[in-house]
Scaffold this motif. Structure first.
Motif, mmCIF file in Angstrom:
data_model
loop_
_atom_site.group_PDB
_atom_site.id
_atom_site.type_symbol
_atom_site.label_atom_id
_atom_site.label_comp_id
_atom_site.label_asym_id
_atom_site.label_seq_id
_atom_site.Cartn_x
_atom_site.Cartn_y
_atom_site.Cartn_z
ATOM 1 N N SER A 80 -3.831 18.027 -81.607
ATOM 2 C CA SER A 80 -2.606 17.134 -81.009
ATOM 3 C C SER A 80 -1.655 19.084 -81.268
ATOM 4 C CB SER A 80 -2.333 16.292 -81.717
ATOM 5 O OG SER A 80 -1.885 16.934 -83.014
ATOM 6 N N THR A 81 -1.050 18.405 -80.874
ATOM 7 C CA THR A 81 0.701 19.262 -81.205
ATOM 8 C C THR A 81 1.088 19.364 -82.006
ATOM 9 O OG1 THR A 81 2.259 17.478 -79.723
ATOM 10 C CG2 THR A 81 1.088 18.792 -78.282
ATOM 11 N N ILE A 82 0.526 18.157 -83.056
ATOM 12 C CA ILE A 82 1.182 18.451 -84.903
ATOM 13 C C ILE A 82 0.451 19.449 -85.080
ATOM 14 C CG2 ILE A 82 1.213 17.368 -87.141
ATOM 15 C CD1 ILE A 82 0.194 14.421 -85.086
ATOM 16 N N ALA A 83 1.443 20.498 -85.519
ATOM 17 C CA ALA A 83 1.458 22.073 -85.899
ATOM 18 C C ALA A 83 0.205 21.675 -87.588
ATOM 19 C CB ALA A 83 2.207 22.639 -86.997
ATOM 20 N N GLU A 84 0.548 20.793 -88.059
ATOM 21 C CA GLU A 84 -0.622 20.001 -89.586
ATOM 22 C C GLU A 84 -1.414 19.448 -89.580
ATOM 23 O OE1 GLU A 84 4.011 20.502 -89.918
ATOM 24 O OE2 GLU A 84 3.526 19.511 -88.895
ATOM 25 N N GLU A 85 -2.151 20.142 -88.244
ATOM 26 C CA GLU A 85 -3.214 19.496 -87.686
ATOM 27 C C GLU A 85 -4.676 20.787 -87.710
ATOM 28 O OE1 GLU A 85 -3.615 15.861 -85.436
ATOM 29 O OE2 GLU A 85 -2.775 14.972 -87.066
ATOM 30 N N TYR B 62 -3.037 13.529 -77.911
ATOM 31 C CA TYR B 62 -3.434 12.698 -77.851
ATOM 32 C C TYR B 62 -5.006 12.354 -76.720
ATOM 33 C CZ TYR B 62 -2.762 12.981 -83.373
ATOM 34 O OH TYR B 62 -2.811 13.411 -84.832
ATOM 35 N N ASN B 63 -3.563 11.038 -76.351
ATOM 36 C CA ASN B 63 -5.058 10.882 -74.956
ATOM 37 C C ASN B 63 -5.619 11.813 -74.275
ATOM 38 O OD1 ASN B 63 -3.626 8.340 -76.038
ATOM 39 N ND2 ASN B 63 -2.181 8.566 -74.325
ATOM 40 N N VAL B 64 -5.003 12.853 -73.304
ATOM 41 C CA VAL B 64 -5.136 13.769 -73.292
ATOM 42 C C VAL B 64 -6.678 14.210 -74.400
ATOM 43 C CG1 VAL B 64 -4.883 16.531 -72.372
ATOM 44 C CG2 VAL B 64 -3.638 14.422 -71.800
ATOM 45 N N ALA B 65 -6.821 14.577 -75.411
ATOM 46 C CA ALA B 65 -7.996 14.805 -75.928
ATOM 47 C C ALA B 65 -9.159 13.659 -75.812
ATOM 48 C CB ALA B 65 -7.430 15.669 -77.821
ATOM 49 N N TYR B 66 -8.838 12.634 -76.450
ATOM 50 C CA TYR B 66 -9.758 11.629 -75.809
ATOM 51 C C TYR B 66 -10.700 12.202 -74.440
ATOM 52 C CZ TYR B 66 -8.718 10.020 -80.052
ATOM 53 O OH TYR B 66 -8.440 9.766 -82.070
ATOM 54 N N THR B 67 -9.464 11.828 -73.538
ATOM 55 C CA THR B 67 -9.968 12.008 -71.577
ATOM 56 C C THR B 67 -10.988 13.084 -71.377
ATOM 57 O OG1 THR B 67 -8.408 12.517 -71.434
ATOM 58 C CG2 THR B 67 -8.040 9.932 -71.251
ATOM 59 N N SER B 68 -10.322 14.539 -72.385
ATOM 60 C CA SER B 68 -10.668 16.263 -72.160
ATOM 61 C C SER B 68 -12.055 15.434 -73.184
ATOM 62 C CB SER B 68 -9.988 16.838 -72.618
ATOM 63 O OG SER B 68 -8.582 16.898 -72.037
ATOM 64 N N ILE B 69 -12.762 14.893 -73.836
ATOM 65 C CA ILE B 69 -13.804 15.135 -74.048
ATOM 66 C C ILE B 69 -14.741 14.437 -73.920
ATOM 67 C CG2 ILE B 69 -15.101 14.399 -76.784
ATOM 68 C CD1 ILE B 69 -12.506 15.597 -78.114
ATOM 69 N N ALA B 70 -14.295 13.419 -73.278
ATOM 70 C CA ALA B 70 -14.875 12.314 -72.965
ATOM 71 C C ALA B 70 -15.559 13.046 -71.673
ATOM 72 C CB ALA B 70 -14.966 10.876 -72.676
ATOM 73 N N PRO C 55 5.809 9.600 -78.929
ATOM 74 C CA PRO C 55 5.264 8.951 -77.803
ATOM 75 C C PRO C 55 4.230 9.513 -78.216
ATOM 76 C CG PRO C 55 6.909 8.675 -77.151
ATOM 77 C CD PRO C 55 8.088 9.624 -78.343
ATOM 78 N N GLY C 56 2.770 8.610 -78.038
ATOM 79 C CA GLY C 56 1.214 9.234 -77.918
ATOM 80 C C GLY C 56 0.545 9.400 -78.901
ATOM 81 N N TRP C 57 1.154 9.288 -80.108
ATOM 82 C CA TRP C 57 1.073 8.931 -81.701
ATOM 83 C C TRP C 57 -0.182 8.601 -82.314
ATOM 84 C CZ3 TRP C 57 4.685 12.667 -85.238
ATOM 85 C CH2 TRP C 57 4.775 13.526 -84.561
ATOM 86 N N GLY C 58 0.037 7.263 -80.965
ATOM 87 C CA GLY C 58 -0.374 5.732 -81.560
ATOM 88 C C GLY C 58 0.200 5.250 -82.868
ATOM 89 N N CYS C 59 1.358 5.415 -83.673
ATOM 90 C CA CYS C 59 2.119 5.202 -84.693
ATOM 91 C C CYS C 59 3.238 3.778 -83.547
ATOM 92 C CB CYS C 59 2.515 5.894 -85.726
ATOM 93 S SG CYS C 59 2.679 7.765 -85.341
ATOM 94 N N GLU C 60 3.253 5.154 -82.844
ATOM 95 C CA GLU C 60 4.587 4.344 -82.126
ATOM 96 C C GLU C 60 4.547 2.509 -81.600
ATOM 97 O OE1 GLU C 60 2.576 5.756 -78.508
ATOM 98 O OE2 GLU C 60 2.737 6.292 -79.969
#
Length: 335
Positions: free
Chosen positions: A40-45, A71-79, A163-168
């Motif tokens: 994700s774009t979260i630097a702390e990850e 995250y959405n793009v991450a899952y679709t890209s891996i799939a 938006p897009g993180w899941g917690c939102e």
């Protein structure tokens, strides 16, 4: 002469055997295979992603530079096979994203990389104690909500989730379910910038209301129980497939979110063809306190790519025996 020939032949065989053994020892399971990590774009990850990357390199894989996406793009890209793995699959918070992108048919996910990740709503302890605020539903009262008004519009300002993180999605659902739409504004955008403003407001004596998670550096600056307190929710309320999940913790508290584990999720076709990588992903473990400590170093200014890479190298050096055991177990899985 025969003795000399025999000696030479013996020497040649011995040398050949030594060279063959050396070649075999250097034949790592990932040789010749290129992988694409994603985060994700979260630097702390970045820290935890780098540790996985370095373990993959130790197995011989050519690891490309990590790509940062939503995250959405991450899952679709891996799939789709455009990326190989993500080190931060928040489970169960990302359940809907994981299933929407293909679920277990497209992804490999075994083991739990980081456990004990909590999240929820907090307010400053001074305001909580003065007005006896313990639950988020108390902010339905306009007078209570107004205490956390940062922009003068009369409503509480919640430092929320991007938006897009899941917690939102959880926050938005709970604002509706708990009847807080008229008194609470969910401020979203650049979380790092918004939480920095929130901390400044606290340091200037203001009341604050925010969402955050662990591991993250915020709880090392605004310490729960000392500077701030967690707010409970009146009852469990999650969106999507988790609508019937009880979020009450083992201590009886209900902060509205499930405890999460961060799991490594990878393209299933890749792990089917690469048992060494599959084994590695299944057995890697990283203590959540180590992640929080590294995030704290980032918050204090050691946050460049070079700094974070040094943090990952330092962690591996301090845990070399454990790291080497992962690599050996992964190698055995490939044999």
């Amino acid at each position: 002469m025969k003795y000399i020939r025999k000696t030479i032949l013996t020497t040649v065989i011995a040398v050949s055997a030594t060279l063959s053994s050396a070649a075999w020892a250097e034949n790592l399971p990932g040789d010749g295979i290129t992988v694409q990590p994603i985060q994700s774009t979260i630097a702390e990850e970045t820290f935890q992603t780098l540790i996985v990357n370095k373990a993959m390199q130790a197995l011989g894989y050519t690891v490309q530079t990590t790509k940062e996406v939503s995250y959405n793009v991450a899952y679709t890209s891996i799939a789709a096979g455009d990326a190989t793995y993500l080190a931060d699959n928040w489970n169960p918070m990302h359940t809907d994203k994981y299933k929407a992108a293909g679920g277990d048919e497209k992804f490999y996910r075994k083991g739990e990389y980081i456990t004990g990740a909590g999240q929820g709503y907090l307010i400053d302890k001074k305001t909580a104690d003065k007005y006896n605020i313990t639950e988020i539903s108390q902010l339905k009262d306009p007078e209570i909500a107004k205490l956390f008004d940062a922009n003068g519009d009369g409503t509480a300002d919640l430092t929320g989730c991007n938006p897009g993180w899941g917690c939102e999605a959880v926050i938005e659902h709970q604002l509706d379910t708990f009847g807080l739409r008229q008194t609470v504004d969910h401020n979203q955008g650049n979380y790092a910038a918004i939480i920095a403003d929130t901390i400044t407001r606290y340091n200037n004596g203001g009341s604050i209301f925010y969402y955050t998670w662990v591991p993250y550096w915020v709880s090392g600056v605004l310490i729960p129980g000392t500077d701030v307190v967690w707010l409970e929710v009146p009852y469990s309320a999650l969106p999507g497939e988790r609508k019937n999940v009880d979020t009450t913790l083992s201590n009886g508290k209900n902060y509205g979110f499930q405890m999460n584990a961060m799991r490594i999720v990878a393209n299933k076709k890749f792990t089917d063809a690469n048992p060494a990588a599959a084994e590695l992903f299944a057995i890697m473990k990283l203590n959540i306190n180590d992640v929080s400590a590294e995030n704290g170093m980032m918050a204090k200014g050691a946050n460049t790519p070079k700094d974070i890479n040094a943090h990952a190298d330092g962690w591996i050096k301090a845990h070399q025996t454990q790291f080497d055991a992962w690599i050996e177990a992964a190698k055995k899985a490939a044999m």
